[in-house]
Design a protein around this motif. Sequence first.
Motif, mmCIF file in Angstrom:
data_model
loop_
_atom_site.group_PDB
_atom_site.id
_atom_site.type_symbol
_atom_site.label_atom_id
_atom_site.label_comp_id
_atom_site.label_asym_id
_atom_site.label_seq_id
_atom_site.Cartn_x
_atom_site.Cartn_y
_atom_site.Cartn_z
ATOM 1 N N ARG A 1 2.699 3.733 -8.960
ATOM 2 C CA ARG A 1 1.325 4.198 -9.138
ATOM 3 C C ARG A 1 1.225 5.111 -10.346
ATOM 4 O O ARG A 1 0.384 4.909 -11.219
ATOM 5 C CB ARG A 1 0.885 4.925 -7.870
ATOM 6 C CG ARG A 1 -0.519 5.421 -7.923
ATOM 7 C CD ARG A 1 -1.052 5.733 -6.567
ATOM 8 N NE ARG A 1 -0.371 6.869 -5.957
ATOM 9 C CZ ARG A 1 -0.627 7.307 -4.726
ATOM 10 N NH1 ARG A 1 -1.503 6.689 -3.982
ATOM 11 N NH2 ARG A 1 0.011 8.328 -4.235
ATOM 12 N N HIS B 1 0.841 -1.188 0.000
ATOM 13 C CA HIS B 1 0.000 0.000 0.000
ATOM 14 C C HIS B 1 0.881 1.244 0.000
ATOM 15 O O HIS B 1 1.964 1.224 0.583
ATOM 16 C CB HIS B 1 -0.886 0.009 1.249
ATOM 17 C CG HIS B 1 -2.018 -0.968 1.164
ATOM 18 N ND1 HIS B 1 -3.268 -0.607 0.744
ATOM 19 C CD2 HIS B 1 -2.070 -2.285 1.424
ATOM 20 C CE1 HIS B 1 -4.055 -1.675 0.753
ATOM 21 N NE2 HIS B 1 -3.350 -2.708 1.160
ATOM 22 N N PRO B 2 0.420 2.333 -0.655
ATOM 23 C CA PRO B 2 1.212 3.564 -0.635
ATOM 24 C C PRO B 2 1.520 3.978 0.812
ATOM 25 O O PRO B 2 0.635 3.949 1.669
ATOM 26 C CB PRO B 2 0.297 4.580 -1.315
ATOM 27 C CG PRO B 2 -0.580 3.762 -2.187
ATOM 28 C CD PRO B 2 -0.781 2.465 -1.475
ATOM 29 N N TYR C 1 5.023 4.675 -4.975
ATOM 30 C CA TYR C 1 4.455 5.929 -5.492
ATOM 31 C C TYR C 1 4.789 6.094 -6.961
ATOM 32 O O TYR C 1 3.970 6.576 -7.749
ATOM 33 C CB TYR C 1 4.985 7.130 -4.705
ATOM 34 C CG TYR C 1 4.445 7.235 -3.311
ATOM 35 C CD1 TYR C 1 3.089 7.417 -3.088
ATOM 36 C CD2 TYR C 1 5.285 7.157 -2.207
ATOM 37 C CE1 TYR C 1 2.584 7.522 -1.806
ATOM 38 C CE2 TYR C 1 4.798 7.268 -0.927
ATOM 39 C CZ TYR C 1 3.445 7.448 -0.722
ATOM 40 O OH TYR C 1 2.958 7.540 0.543
ATOM 41 N N PHE C 2 6.024 5.698 -7.315
ATOM 42 C CA PHE C 2 6.401 5.764 -8.729
ATOM 43 C C PHE C 2 5.611 4.734 -9.526
ATOM 44 O O PHE C 2 5.155 5.008 -10.637
ATOM 45 C CB PHE C 2 7.903 5.523 -8.896
ATOM 46 C CG PHE C 2 8.760 6.657 -8.396
ATOM 47 C CD1 PHE C 2 8.868 7.814 -9.138
ATOM 48 C CD2 PHE C 2 9.425 6.576 -7.198
ATOM 49 C CE1 PHE C 2 9.638 8.872 -8.693
ATOM 50 C CE2 PHE C 2 10.196 7.624 -6.743
ATOM 51 C CZ PHE C 2 10.300 8.774 -7.485
ATOM 52 N N TRP D 1 -2.856 -2.997 -4.641
ATOM 53 C CA TRP D 1 -2.041 -2.934 -3.427
ATOM 54 C C TRP D 1 -2.514 -4.040 -2.484
ATOM 55 O O TRP D 1 -3.685 -4.071 -2.098
ATOM 56 C CB TRP D 1 -2.168 -1.586 -2.728
ATOM 57 C CG TRP D 1 -1.942 -0.378 -3.583
ATOM 58 C CD1 TRP D 1 -2.748 0.721 -3.632
ATOM 59 C CD2 TRP D 1 -0.853 -0.103 -4.460
ATOM 60 N NE1 TRP D 1 -2.234 1.646 -4.501
ATOM 61 C CE2 TRP D 1 -1.072 1.170 -5.025
ATOM 62 C CE3 TRP D 1 0.288 -0.803 -4.845
ATOM 63 C CZ2 TRP D 1 -0.196 1.753 -5.936
ATOM 64 C CZ3 TRP D 1 1.161 -0.225 -5.761
ATOM 65 C CH2 TRP D 1 0.919 1.031 -6.282
ATOM 66 N N THR E 1 9.636 4.880 -1.226
ATOM 67 C CA THR E 1 8.929 5.617 -2.275
ATOM 68 C C THR E 1 8.599 4.788 -3.508
ATOM 69 O O THR E 1 7.942 5.293 -4.405
ATOM 70 C CB THR E 1 9.784 6.810 -2.758
ATOM 71 O OG1 THR E 1 11.022 6.302 -3.238
ATOM 72 C CG2 THR E 1 10.033 7.791 -1.649
#
Lengths: 158, 285
Positions: free
Chosen positions: A92, A78-79, A89-90, A116, A86
Motif C-alpha cells: 500500500r 485486503h489489508p 501494508y508495504f 484489494w 504484513t
Amino acid sequence: MSVDVEKKNVDPNWEPKILSFSCNWCTYAGADLAGLNRMKYPENVRVIRVPCSGRVNPQFVLRAFQKGSDGVLVCGCHPGDCHYVTGNYFTRRRFLLMQRFLEYNGIDPRRFQARWISGAEAGKFRDTVTKVSNDIKALGPNKKFQESWYKERGESNE
Amino acid sequence: MSDIQQELRKTARELLESGEVGYIIGWGKGRFANQTHPIFVKDPAKVDELVWDDYCLSTLAKYTQDDKYPEKKIGICVRGCDSRAVNRLIQDHQLKREDVYLIGIPCSGKLDPETNEPAKKCVECAHRNPVVYDVLLGSPVEEVPQPERFKEVEELEAMTPDERYNYWADVYDKCIRCYACRNVCPACNCRECYTDQYRVGWQGKQNNRAENQIFGITRAYHVGDRCIECGECQRVCPMGLPLMKLNRKMLKDINNLFGAYEAGLDTETKPALGHYETNDVEEFM
C-alpha cells in the motif's frame, strides 16, 4: 514531440494490453472463482500470479510499460488479510507513492491501478478489470515509456 | 572561517598523533582557488593540506564505504549534510557509529565555483549545523527555515501530464548514464547496484530514452524515502539534470501521506517505505 498524436490513428480493432499482478492467495483465487462462475471479463487482461502483492517490485510496473503494456493493475488481499500478515501494508505504501510518482512523470493515473480483491470477490474482480479495460480503451494506446516508441520514431534523439 | 581551518588542522593533528583515528577525510585545495576535493590525511605532518573555505562542496560520508572494516576509527569532517549522510549510512548498517570520529563544522553555505553565487544545494539546505558529531568546531550557525522546500515540485505538478512527460523526456534524453548521481549518493549504498547487474533484466544498458526514463525513475524511487536532500546528485550531474525535483516529489508525497518526514536526522526514525501503519491512507478499496 507529443506522445498523444497517435490517438487519432488508432486501429478500430485495437485492444489494450493490460497486465494484472494478482496475489496467489486472494485475487488469483477471486479470478479463478470468476471463471468458475462463468463470469465474462475482458480478455485483454493478462493475469500474472505472484505470491503476494508485496512481491511486486515497482520496477515490474515500469518494465511492463516499457515492454508494451497499456495499463498495469496490482491486486492483493485486503489489508489485514495478507497470507504473510504484513505484505500488503508495504504494498500500500509503495504503490501510493508509485502512482503519484508515475503521474508526476506524465503517466495517466488510470493506467496504473492497485486494488484489494479477496478470494470471494469474483464480482469485484470482474468489475475492476472491466472498468480498467474500458478506461484504457478510452485513453488509447500508451506511447509513454515504451521502447517501441524509441525504435520506431525516436532515432532523432540519438 | 580561517579560524575554523586552524582549529580543524589542530584537531586533526591531535587525533592523528594520539592514534585515535587512522586517517581523516576532509577537503583539500584543488588546482584553482575556487576548487576543493576530498582528501584522506594519514600523516600528522600533512594536516595542513586540510582546508575549510567557501568551496568545500563535496559530501564526504560516502567515502567511508571504501573502507568497511577499518583498523582504527575514520575521522570525517561533517557539516549538516555530511552528518545526515552518516546517520543514513549507520541506519542502513553500512557504517558503525563507533568506527567513525565526527569532526562537526557548522556551515553557513558554500559557493558554486562556476558562478561564485551561493550553491543551489546550500541555498535549499535546512540543516546547517551537524546533527551528530564528536567534537564541534566553531559555534553553531542559525538555521534557515525552508518554507519553499517543494516549490519546484509544485510548479511541475501544475503542468498537464503531457507537458510533464515531455519535460522529463527532454531531461532523460540528455542523461549519459554515467551514474555519477548514484556514486555520490549516501543513500545509494547497495553492494551491487541494480544497474550494474547483468543477466537479471531489471534494465537495459542502452543509452536511449526508454532506458534512461526507467533509470531516472528507479534511481529516484530507490532513494525516495531515504534521501537526505544534500543535493549532491544534482551538483555532480555532468549534464546538469534537475534530479532533486524527482527526489523531492517522493519526499513531498511521503510528507503528505505518512506525516512529516526528513531522513537522516537521527538513526531511530524508520524510513517511510521500511515500515507501515495499519491505518495508512487507503485508496485501493
